[in-house]
Design an enzyme around this catalytic site. Structure first.
Site, short mmCIF file in Angstrom:
data_model
loop_
_atom_site.label_atom_id
_atom_site.label_comp_id
_atom_site.label_asym_id
_atom_site.label_seq_id
_atom_site.Cartn_x
_atom_site.Cartn_y
_atom_site.Cartn_z
N LEU A 121 13.58 -19.07 2.66
CA LEU A 121 12.31 -18.25 2.92
C LEU A 121 11.60 -18.88 2.33
O LEU A 121 11.32 -19.01 0.87
CB LEU A 121 12.55 -16.78 2.78
CG LEU A 121 11.90 -15.34 3.07
CD1 LEU A 121 10.80 -16.03 4.07
CD2 LEU A 121 11.92 -14.73 1.99
N ASP A 158 0.76 -1.38 -0.21
CA ASP A 158 0.27 -0.15 0.42
C ASP A 158 0.94 1.04 0.21
O ASP A 158 2.27 1.16 0.64
CB ASP A 158 -0.95 0.06 1.41
CG ASP A 158 -1.56 0.29 1.20
OD1 ASP A 158 -2.95 1.39 -0.17
OD2 ASP A 158 -2.87 1.42 2.12
N HIS A 199 4.56 2.50 -7.97
CA HIS A 199 4.79 0.74 -8.18
C HIS A 199 6.10 0.35 -8.24
O HIS A 199 6.23 -0.75 -7.94
CB HIS A 199 3.48 0.67 -9.59
CG HIS A 199 2.27 0.64 -8.72
ND1 HIS A 199 1.88 0.44 -7.49
CD2 HIS A 199 0.92 1.28 -9.68
CE1 HIS A 199 0.07 0.61 -7.65
NE2 HIS A 199 0.31 1.52 -8.59
#
Ligand code: FPP
Length: 171
Positions: A126, A15, A32
């Site tokens: 991960l 966000d 972005h």
């Protein structure tokens, strides 16, 4: 006392890209692109400090309502990001897993997502979980808190969660 605890799983809603760009008199798309770079840095950092799962809520079903050009830009950015990132994932033991309904994406983007998942399937350090075309934000956050169990282990002084990515597969 809680000290030096590294969570097993961190989830983030992407966000503020637009606001970040506006503050700098840049186009939303520049925000972005900068957001994607931040994802790269956060992922590397999480892997290095021992986080096992990083969920990124990247594109919600609501995001289709954005201007067509912005949606197109986001789709291209994601595809470009995954293609560029695959070697970084492989070098750093990162596994990619997409959740959400990706069937609404272009065939080319779907293929890139699947190929990246397959190529990185053995990553042990991960797991980066990308939530794509996921339901409304409140819906997904509530689902996450409903499904997960957060237990504080007083012996190891660590938070534990029985996270299971299978819980989040699109139905
Ligand atoms: C929210 O910022 C961001 C998005 C809706 C898109 C995030 C997706 C990408 C950057 C595509 C690439 C994804 C990855 C994982 C590399 P906003 O536009 O809602 O910002 P605002 O709230 O300031 O308007």
């Amino acid at each position: 006392m809680i000290k030096n605890t590294v969570p097993e799983h961190i989830a983030m809603i992407m966000d503020g890209n637009g606001r970040w760009a506006k503050e700098r008199n840049l186009k939303r798309t520049a925000g972005h692109s900068a957001g994607a770079e931040v994802v790269r840095n956060i992922t590397a950092h999480c892997g290095n400090i021992g986080v096992k799962y990083l969920t990124l809520y990247a594109f919600s079903t609501e995001n289709w309502q954005r201007p067509k050009l912005e949606v197109e830009f986001l789709m291209k950015l994601l595809e470009k990001y995954l293609k560029k990132e695959v070697n970084v994932y492989l070098e750093n033991g990162i596994r990619l897993k997409a959740i959400g309904d990706i069937s609404k994406f272009s065939k080319s983007l779907q293929k890139t997502i699947k190929q990246t998942e397959e190529k990185t399937a053995n990553g042990k350090k991960l797991t980066q979980i990308l939530a794509l075309n996921y339901g409304s934000k409140s819906e997904i956050v509530n689902e996450f808190y409903d499904k997960e169990q957060f237990i504080y282990d007083t012996k190891t002084e660590k938070w534990k969660t029985k996270f299971n990515p299978e819980n989040y597969k699109a139905k």
